[in-house]
Each structure stands twice: as structure tokens, then as C-alpha cells.
Scaffold this motif. Structure first.
Motif, mmCIF file in Angstrom:
data_model
loop_
_atom_site.group_PDB
_atom_site.id
_atom_site.type_symbol
_atom_site.label_atom_id
_atom_site.label_comp_id
_atom_site.label_asym_id
_atom_site.label_seq_id
_atom_site.Cartn_x
_atom_site.Cartn_y
_atom_site.Cartn_z
ATOM 1 N N SER A 63 -0.766 128.396 71.587
ATOM 2 C CA SER A 63 -0.086 129.632 71.982
ATOM 3 C C SER A 63 -0.982 130.843 71.753
ATOM 4 C CB SER A 63 1.218 129.789 71.195
ATOM 5 O OG SER A 63 2.139 128.766 71.527
ATOM 6 N N ILE A 64 -1.671 130.863 70.623
ATOM 7 C CA ILE A 64 -2.599 131.965 70.344
ATOM 8 C C ILE A 64 -3.702 132.008 71.390
ATOM 9 C CG2 ILE A 64 -4.320 132.849 68.719
ATOM 10 C CD1 ILE A 64 -2.555 131.697 66.465
ATOM 11 N N LEU A 65 -4.235 130.829 71.704
ATOM 12 C CA LEU A 65 -5.275 130.754 72.731
ATOM 13 C C LEU A 65 -4.752 131.220 74.086
ATOM 14 C CD1 LEU A 65 -6.995 127.336 71.886
ATOM 15 C CD2 LEU A 65 -7.928 129.636 71.560
ATOM 16 N N GLU A 66 -3.507 130.848 74.385
ATOM 17 C CA GLU A 66 -2.925 131.231 75.681
ATOM 18 C C GLU A 66 -2.756 132.749 75.765
ATOM 19 O OE1 GLU A 66 -2.743 129.311 78.033
ATOM 20 O OE2 GLU A 66 -2.231 127.290 77.413
ATOM 21 N N ILE A 67 -2.424 133.385 74.636
ATOM 22 C CA ILE A 67 -2.297 134.837 74.626
ATOM 23 C C ILE A 67 -3.653 135.486 74.903
ATOM 24 C CG2 ILE A 67 -1.831 136.839 73.159
ATOM 25 C CD1 ILE A 67 0.323 135.126 71.758
ATOM 26 N N VAL A 68 -4.682 134.949 74.251
ATOM 27 C CA VAL A 68 -6.039 135.467 74.475
ATOM 28 C C VAL A 68 -6.462 135.240 75.927
ATOM 29 C CG1 VAL A 68 -8.477 135.204 73.868
ATOM 30 C CG2 VAL A 68 -6.722 135.123 72.074
ATOM 31 N N ILE A 69 -6.180 134.033 76.435
ATOM 32 C CA ILE A 69 -6.551 133.702 77.817
ATOM 33 C C ILE A 69 -5.780 134.577 78.807
ATOM 34 C CG2 ILE A 69 -6.505 131.884 79.582
ATOM 35 C CD1 ILE A 69 -6.891 129.854 77.269
ATOM 36 N N ALA A 70 -4.504 134.835 78.512
ATOM 37 C CA ALA A 70 -3.688 135.681 79.385
ATOM 38 C C ALA A 70 -4.287 137.080 79.496
ATOM 39 C CB ALA A 70 -2.257 135.750 78.861
ATOM 40 N N ILE A 71 -4.763 137.592 78.365
ATOM 41 C CA ILE A 71 -5.401 138.911 78.371
ATOM 42 C C ILE A 71 -6.707 138.856 79.169
ATOM 43 C CG2 ILE A 71 -6.491 140.662 76.912
ATOM 44 C CD1 ILE A 71 -4.464 139.867 74.715
ATOM 45 N N CYS A 72 -7.432 137.752 79.015
ATOM 46 C CA CYS A 72 -8.712 137.598 79.717
ATOM 47 C C CYS A 72 -8.531 137.482 81.226
ATOM 48 C CB CYS A 72 -9.451 136.360 79.206
ATOM 49 S SG CYS A 72 -10.091 136.506 77.523
ATOM 50 N N ASP A 73 -7.384 136.962 81.675
ATOM 51 C CA ASP A 73 -7.229 136.770 83.123
ATOM 52 C C ASP A 73 -6.843 138.052 83.853
ATOM 53 O OD1 ASP A 73 -4.436 137.202 83.249
ATOM 54 O OD2 ASP A 73 -3.933 135.083 83.348
ATOM 55 N N THR A 74 -6.463 139.111 83.098
ATOM 56 C CA THR A 74 -6.013 140.351 83.723
ATOM 57 C C THR A 74 -7.063 140.993 84.633
ATOM 58 O OG1 THR A 74 -4.519 140.758 81.855
ATOM 59 C CG2 THR A 74 -4.988 142.610 83.312
ATOM 60 N N PRO A 75 -8.327 141.115 84.200
ATOM 61 C CA PRO A 75 -9.334 141.697 85.112
ATOM 62 C C PRO A 75 -9.490 140.886 86.403
ATOM 63 C CG PRO A 75 -10.169 141.610 82.865
ATOM 64 C CD PRO A 75 -8.903 140.812 82.882
ATOM 65 N N PHE A 76 -9.399 139.571 86.301
ATOM 66 C CA PHE A 76 -9.536 138.729 87.489
ATOM 67 C C PHE A 76 -8.360 138.947 88.440
ATOM 68 C CE2 PHE A 76 -12.068 136.677 84.228
ATOM 69 C CZ PHE A 76 -13.200 136.276 84.913
ATOM 70 N N LEU A 77 -7.167 139.168 87.871
ATOM 71 C CA LEU A 77 -5.996 139.448 88.695
ATOM 72 C C LEU A 77 -6.167 140.771 89.437
ATOM 73 C CD1 LEU A 77 -3.089 138.777 89.569
ATOM 74 C CD2 LEU A 77 -2.278 139.938 87.514
ATOM 75 N N TYR A 78 -6.697 141.774 88.759
ATOM 76 C CA TYR A 78 -6.926 143.072 89.405
ATOM 77 C C TYR A 78 -7.973 142.962 90.518
ATOM 78 C CZ TYR A 78 -4.022 146.158 86.587
ATOM 79 O OH TYR A 78 -2.938 146.807 86.028
ATOM 80 N N ILE A 79 -9.013 142.173 90.273
ATOM 81 C CA ILE A 79 -10.045 141.975 91.299
ATOM 82 C C ILE A 79 -9.450 141.307 92.538
ATOM 83 C CG2 ILE A 79 -12.161 140.702 91.877
ATOM 84 C CD1 ILE A 79 -12.972 141.025 88.910
ATOM 85 N N ALA A 80 -8.634 140.279 92.299
ATOM 86 C CA ALA A 80 -8.057 139.515 93.412
ATOM 87 C C ALA A 80 -7.028 140.329 94.184
ATOM 88 C CB ALA A 80 -7.431 138.233 92.896
ATOM 89 N N THR A 81 -6.335 141.246 93.503
ATOM 90 C CA THR A 81 -5.240 141.984 94.153
ATOM 91 C C THR A 81 -5.556 143.467 94.307
ATOM 92 O OG1 THR A 81 -4.118 142.403 92.034
ATOM 93 C CG2 THR A 81 -3.568 140.361 93.187
ATOM 94 N N LYS A 82 -6.827 143.828 94.351
ATOM 95 C CA LYS A 82 -7.202 145.250 94.337
ATOM 96 C C LYS A 82 -6.619 146.038 95.505
ATOM 97 C CE LYS A 82 -11.672 144.270 96.524
ATOM 98 N NZ LYS A 82 -13.152 144.407 96.370
ATOM 99 N N ASN A 83 -6.391 145.375 96.628
ATOM 100 C CA ASN A 83 -5.798 146.073 97.771
ATOM 101 C C ASN A 83 -4.273 146.105 97.702
ATOM 102 O OD1 ASN A 83 -8.316 146.542 98.952
ATOM 103 N ND2 ASN A 83 -8.317 144.519 99.916
ATOM 104 N N ASN A 84 -3.722 145.377 96.701
ATOM 105 C CA ASN A 84 -2.263 145.330 96.559
ATOM 106 C C ASN A 84 -1.779 146.128 95.351
ATOM 107 O OD1 ASN A 84 -3.273 142.760 97.858
ATOM 108 N ND2 ASN A 84 -1.099 142.596 98.311
ATOM 109 N N ASN A 85 -2.713 146.496 94.462
ATOM 110 C CA ASN A 85 -2.338 147.155 93.214
ATOM 111 C C ASN A 85 -1.566 148.454 93.456
ATOM 112 O OD1 ASN A 85 -3.624 145.170 91.800
ATOM 113 N ND2 ASN A 85 -5.469 146.374 91.352
#
Length: 221
Positions: free
Chosen positions: A198-220
């Protein structure tokens, strides 16, 4: 060494998801979710040591599915995300059934793989049932939370991404650990796997945020 490999795996997994979406759109995300689900069901059988704690190796691959569904929900709609999760589950079921049938074949005297396959896939049936159940329920929960937050607070992409992923992932970790490992591992070890996961998943969830912004930059928003 495990930390370094984990960072590399996160960058490779999340970067691949962004590229698949860029070049293949929602079809690329469908492909990733199906492949990641199968791979995660293999990797989850292996436990590793992270900073002195025991964790399942499948955490990053399972977490990557949440990133893929978040991108899909944000860009293409939740119906596509739910369909992708269902396809991933079907893919994993086909994988589990195929591996179990493969163990029934009588190996030739020259065979070198049977015992290794029995070791891996023999315990994979129980862990696969556990992971498949929690995979489906947690991802549907994640999609639902993501959509609810988006409707109420549409301009906070980072918030809906992290809250939905963290809640769904932590729920999945504890439920999976108990279903998969009770009777195989002692309770303290199971709790350790779930908590560290769970701790790792929280860290990973935070790490995936920049990738989500990159993928959805035209939708943000």
C-alpha cells in the motif's frame, strides 16, 4: 538494487503507456491493460525485499493499469475504461486456464520445464483467483471514484488521479494479500506485504501523475 530496478520499471511502464496512447489512442491502452494484467498475475507470485520489508513484485504492473484507466476515463470516457478492465480480466482468465491445462500434459523425458512450471503455476491458481477478483473490483472502484471527483471538482486532475488510485490500490492490497496468502504465510508477513504494498502504491500513484498530465495535456482543465 530493488529500489533502482523499481524506479526503472516505473519509468518504463508509465512511459510505454503514454506512448501507446499517443500512437494508438484508446486501442493502445486496451492492449496495455490486457498485457499488464497477465504479467502482473505472474509477477505477483514473487515476493521481494524493499527497505527491509516484504512486498509483492506485481505492484508496479498492477498500478500501471490504474494509470491506463485514468487516461482512458479522462480522454475517452469511463465506459471504455470499464470495457478495458473486463477485457483484461478475460485475458487473465484465458492465461490461467491455459497454464493449468499445460500442467496436465505428460512431459517428455527430455523436458526441462515441467517442474519449474509446476512451481510457478501450481500456486498461481489461487493467487490468480485472488488477484483477478480484486483487480476487477478495485479498478471499477477506481474508475467510479475518478469520475465522481471529476464531476464535482473538474479542474483538479491530480486530485482525482491520486485519490482514486490510492483508495482503490490500498483496498486491493489488503484484500488480495489475505485471500492469496492466508494458510501459506503467517499473519504478520501477510500484513507486511499488504502494508508495504500500500505504501508503495501511494508512492507509485504520486509518480504516475506527471505521466497522466503528459498523456492528457490537451484535455486538462
Amino acid at each position: 538494487m530493488n529500489i533502482v530496478l523499481g524506479i526503472i520499471s516505473i519509468i518504463l511502464c508509465f512511459g510505454t503507456i503514454v506512448l501507446l496512447d499517443k500512437f494508438f489512442k484508446k486501442e493502445g491502452l486496451y492492449i496495455w491493460i490486457s498485457i499488464a494484467t497477465i504479467i502482473a498475475n505472474i509477477l505477483v507470485c514473487k515476493t521481494i525485499n524493499v527497505l527491509g520489508f516484504t512486498s509483492s513484485l506485481g505492484n508496479i504492473m498492477f498500478a500501471s493499469v490504474f494509470l491506463a484507466t485514468d487516461i482512458m476515463t479522462e480522454k475517452y470516457g469511463s465506459e471504455h475504461s470499464k470495457k478495458a478492465i473486463l477485457l483484461g480480466m478475460v485475458s487473465a482468465i484465458i492465461f490461467v486456464v491455459s497454464t493449468q491445462i499445460s500442467l496436465l500434459y505428460i512431459p517428455d523425458t527430455t523436458d526441462l520445464a515441467q517442474e519449474s512450471m509446476k512451481t510457478l503455476f501450481g500456486i498461481n491458481l489461487r493467487t490468480s483467483i485472488a488477484s483477478l477478483s480484486m483487480y476487477f473490483l478495485s479498478n471499477i472502484l477506481g474508475i467510479w471514484i475518478f469520475e465522481k471527483i471529476k464531476n464535482k471538482i473538474p479542474n483538479k486532475l491530480w486530485l482525482r488521479n491520486n485519490v482514486s488510485t490510492i483508495i482503490a490500490n490500498c483496498s486491493e492490497n489488503y484484500c488480495f494479500a489475505f485471500i492469496a496468502f492466508v494458510g501459506i504465510l503467517d499473519i504478520p508477513t501477510i500484513l507486511s506485504i499488504a502494508t508495504v504494498g500500500s505504501i508503495l502504491e501511494i508512492v507509485i500513484a504520486i509518480c504516475d501523475t506527471p505521466f497522466l498530465y503528459i498523456a492528457t495535456k490537451n484535455n486538462n482543465k
